[in-house]
Design an enzyme around this catalytic site. Structure first.
Site, PDB file in Angstrom:
ATOM      1  N   GLU A 121       0.849  -1.193   0.000  1.00 48.86           N
ATOM      2  CA  GLU A 121       0.000   0.000   0.000  1.00 48.86           C
ATOM      3  C   GLU A 121       0.882   1.239   0.000  1.00 48.86           C
ATOM      4  OE1 GLU A 121      -3.908  -1.867   2.264  1.00 48.86           O
ATOM      5  OE2 GLU A 121      -2.620  -0.468   3.347  1.00 48.86           O
ATOM      6  N   HIS A 244      -9.005   9.854   3.849  1.00 44.69           N
ATOM      7  CA  HIS A 244      -8.747   8.754   2.923  1.00 44.69           C
ATOM      8  C   HIS A 244      -9.059   9.248   1.516  1.00 44.69           C
ATOM      9  CE1 HIS A 244      -8.685   4.894   0.953  1.00 44.69           C
ATOM     10  NE2 HIS A 244      -8.209   4.352   2.065  1.00 44.69           N
ATOM     11  N   ARG A 290      -0.967   9.004   1.830  1.00 40.71           N
ATOM     12  CA  ARG A 290      -2.355   9.446   1.704  1.00 40.71           C
ATOM     13  C   ARG A 290      -2.518  10.963   1.679  1.00 40.71           C
ATOM     14  NH1 ARG A 290      -5.398   5.119   5.738  1.00 40.71           N
ATOM     15  NH2 ARG A 290      -5.225   3.336   4.328  1.00 40.71           N
ATOM     16  N   HIS A 351     -10.938  10.122   7.695  1.00 39.30           N
ATOM     17  CA  HIS A 351     -10.742   8.694   7.889  1.00 39.30           C
ATOM     18  C   HIS A 351     -10.049   8.327   9.191  1.00 39.30           C
ATOM     19  CE1 HIS A 351     -10.192   4.536   6.743  1.00 39.30           C
ATOM     20  NE2 HIS A 351      -8.879   4.632   6.818  1.00 39.30           N
ATOM     21  N   ARG A 386      -0.384   9.164   8.955  1.00 36.96           N
ATOM     22  CA  ARG A 386      -0.335   7.721   9.209  1.00 36.96           C
ATOM     23  C   ARG A 386      -0.105   6.948   7.921  1.00 36.96           C
ATOM     24  NH1 ARG A 386      -3.828   3.331   8.860  1.00 36.96           N
ATOM     25  NH2 ARG A 386      -5.582   4.610   8.177  1.00 36.96           N
TER      26      ARG A 386
END
Length: 537
Positions: A121, A244, A290, A351, A386
C-alpha cells in the site's frame, strides 16, 4: 431511577481491535468489563478493508518498515516508538493468527509452512500487508469477539456510553490524583450508572465524525479524547486528520471506502477525461502517502470544478480483481458499478485521527491508572501522516504493552470504595432535541469547510468562534436536561473540534496532513503540537 453500580478490575471503554485484544490478554488474571456504544462489532475495526503491516517476507526488514513509517510521518514521528512497534509487529500479528484470524495465504502455501499473501500500500517499499481479502477488519473483529465470548472473566456491555471519568480530584479525595472508574450511560435503561475499577482503558477510536464526510461509523465521536482532556490529560497532534483519498462518490453510498490496496495492486487515479494525474504530483504516483494523494484529488476537483475523480483497476484481469476484492466488487454492484469494467467515482473523506491522548510506551496517560490505546491515543507512531495499515498494528501492539503493564501493577492497585452516584435530580427531560441535531450538523459542516484538507488562519479563526458559541449552548443544555446519546456525542465532538482547531492554529507551517495556505512551507525545526489543560491532572 436508582443508580446501578458495577465493579471490575479493568474497565475497557471501546470494543474494537485495541479494546478486545487488551481484554483477552488480561482475562486469565483480571475481571474485565468492556463497554460498547452499540453492537460490539460497530466500530472502525470492523470496516477496515486493507490489512495490517508486519515484516513476514524474508526480503523485507524491520528497519525498512521503520524507515517507511518515518518518511510517511513527514519528519515528526517518535523514532523510538516507531522502532518499538515495528520490532513487536510480527509477534503481535502472530498472536492474532494463533487466535484464528484467517489472513490470506499464497496458493502454494501449506499448513506446515504457511506463506501469507502480502500486498503493498501507499508509503510501503515492500509487500508487508497481511489481509483477509478486502475485509481484514471484519475478520480481525469477528475472531476477537469469538475469543472474548469464551472467557467468563470478560463482560461485554453493549449499548453503554462512557459519560465521564471519575478521579480522586473530581470527587474531592486528597492525595495523588488517580482514576477510580467512570460514569456510564445505559441506553436501554436511559440511566447513568457507576463503574468502580482499578484501571480504566480508553479504546474509543478516533473523532472523524466531527467532519461532514467520513468513512468512519457513527460511533467515532472522539469520546475518549474529550473525557481524558476533561480529566486533565495532555493531547497532541490533533491537527493531523487523515482524509482517505478514495471513498465512493454516490448519493446512497454512505461511508463506503475503496481500500488503498486497490492502488497497491495497480489501480490508477484518473480525471473525468480518463487521464492520469498522480504522476504530475509525485514520483510515487498512486502509491504516494495518503496526504499527498488526498491533496492531489482535492486540487484536481477544485481546478476542474469536478464533483469527483475516478479510481480505475479495470485494466487488470477480472478474475484477479474479484478474487482479491470480493467485498468491494459485490458492494459496488449494488450501486450499479462494475469494478472489472469501469472507473469508479471517488472523493476524499475524513478517515483517521493521527493525534490523541498522550501516552508512554505502556499506553499510560498522564493520569495514574488511566491508559489509552489505538486511535484515541498519541503514541508518536504516525507523526504528521499515518502510513497505511499501521493503525491495526498500533492497536494490537499497544494492547499487548498496556496489558503487560497493568498485569505488573495489578497486585498493588485496589478497587476504590463506593463512589458518588450521578446526580440528575435537578434536570428534566428535553422537548427540544432538535437543538442538538441542528448544532451537530452545523459543527460537522463548518469543520469540513474550514478545517479540512486545505486550511487558512482566517478559516480556523472562524471555526473556533463558531465552536465557542456551540459549546456554550450545548453546555447549558447539558446542565439542564437529562443526557442522551446524541447530547453526549455532541458535547465530546465540540470539545475535540476545539482541540483540533487549537492544534492547527499553533502549527505555523504545512506538514503532512496539515496544509495551510498562510504557511505553505515546512518549518526547519518541528515536533508534536502538545496542548495542556488549564487544570492538569
Amino acid at each position: 431511577m436508582s443508580n446501578q453500580e458495577h465493579v471490575c478490575d479493568v474497565l475497557v471503554i471501546g470494543s474494537g481491535a485495541a479494546g478486545l485484544s487488551l481484554a483477552l490478554h488480561l482475562a486469565p488474571t483480571q475481571k474485565v468489563m468492556v463497554l460498547s456504544k452499540g453492537p460490539r462489532s460497530e466500530g472502525a475495526t470492523y470496516y477496515a478493508q486493507g490489512g495490517i503491516a508486519a515484516v513476514f517476507d524474508e526480503s523485507d526488514s524491520v528497519e525498512s518498515h521503520v524507515d517507511d513509517t518515518l518518511i510517511a510521518g513527514d519528519g515528526i514521528c517518535e523514532e523510538d516508538v516507531v522502532s518499538f512497534i515495528a520490532e513487536n509487529a510480527k509477534e503481535c500479528v502472530q498472536w492474532l493468527i494463533d487466535g484464528g484470524v484467517p489472513f490470506d495465504r499464497e496458493e502454494d502455501s501449506d499448513d506446515d509452512e504457511p506463506k501469507f499473501h502480502l500486498t503493498r500500500e501507499g508509503g510501503h517499499s515492500h509487500r508487508r500487508i497481511l489481509h483477509a481479502a478486502d475485509a481484514t477488519g471484519a475478520a480481525v473483529q469477528t475472531s476477537l469477539q469469538e475469543n472474548v465470548m469464551q472467557h467468563p472473566s470478560i463482560n461485554v456491555m453493549e449499548r453503554h456510553n462512557a459519560l465521564d471519568l471519575i478521579t480522586r480530584k473530581k470527587i474531592g479525595i486528597s492525595g495523588a490524583n488517580r482514576v477510580l472508574g467512570a460514569y456510564i450511560w445505559n441506553r436501554d435503561r436511559e440511566a447513568v450508572e457507576t463503574v468502580r475499577a482499578k484501571f480504566v482503558v480508553l479504546a474509543t477510536g478516533g473523532a472523524s465524525k466531527v467532519y461532514q464526510y467520513t468513512s468512519n461509523p457513527d460511533v467515532s465521536s472522539g469520546d475518549g479524547i474529550a473525557m481524558a482532556w476533561r480529566a486533565g490529560c495532555r493531547v497532541a497532534n490533533l491537527e493531523f486528520n487523515q482524509f482517505h483519498p478514495t471513498c465512493l462518490f454516490h448519493p446512497e453510498a454512505r461511508n463506503f471506502l475503496l481500500t488503498e490496496a486497490l492502488r497497491g495492486e495497480g489501480a490508477y487515479l484518473r480525471r473525468p477525461d480518463g487521464s492520469r494525474f498522480m504522476p504530475d504530483f509525485d514520483d510515487r504516483a498512486e502509491l504516494a502517502p495518503r496526504d499527498v494523494v488526498a491533496r492531489a484529488i482535492d486540487y484536481e476537483m477544485k481546478r476542474l470544478g469536478a464533483d469527483c475523480m475516478y479510481l480505475d483497476i479495470s485494466h487488470k484481469d477480472p478474475e484477479f480483481i474479484t478474487k482479491h476484492f470480493p467485498t468491494i466488487d459485490e458492494k459496488l454492484k449494488t450501486f450499479g458499478f462494475d469494478l472489472t469494467k469501469e472507473a469508479i467515482p471517488i472523493v476524499p473523506a475524513a478517515h483517521y485521527t493521527c493525534g490523541g491522548v498522550m501516552v508512554d510506551q505502556n499506553g499510560q496517560t498522564d493520569l495514574e491508572g488511566l491508559y489509552a490505546i489505538g486511535e484515541v491515543s498519541y503514541t508518536g507512531l504516525h507523526g504528521a501522516n499515518r502510513m497505511a495499515s499501521n493503525s491495526l498494528l498500533e492497536c494490537v501492539v499497544y494492547a499487548w504493552a498496556a496489558a503487560m503493564h497493568i498485569g505488573e501493577n495489578a497486585a498493588t492497585a485496589e478497587i476504590p470504595p463506593t463512589l458518588p452516584h450521578w446526580d440528575d435530580s435537578q434536570v428534566c427531560c428535553s422537548d427540544e432535541e432538535v437543538v442538538i441535531q441542528h448544532n451537530w450538523h452545523e459543527l460537522r459542516l463548518f469543520m469540513w469547510d474550514y478545517v479540512g484538507i486545505v486550511r487558512s488562519t482566517k478559516r480556523l479563526e472562524r471555526a473556533l468562534r463558531r465552536i465557542e458559541l456551540l459549546k456554550q449552548e450545548t453546555n447549558e443544555y447539558y446542565s439542564n436536561f437529562r443526557v442522551s446519546n446524541n447530547l453526549l456525542e455532541l458535547r465530546n465532538l465540540l470539545q475535540v473540534a476545539e482541540l483540533m482547531v487549537r492544534c492547527a492554529m499553533a502549527r505555523k507551517e504545512s506538514r503532512g496532513l496539515h496544509y495551510t495556505i498562510d504557511y505553505p512551507d515546512k518549518a526547519e525545526n518541528s515536533g508534536p503540537t502538545i496542548l495542556v489543560p488549564d487544570f492538569p491532572c
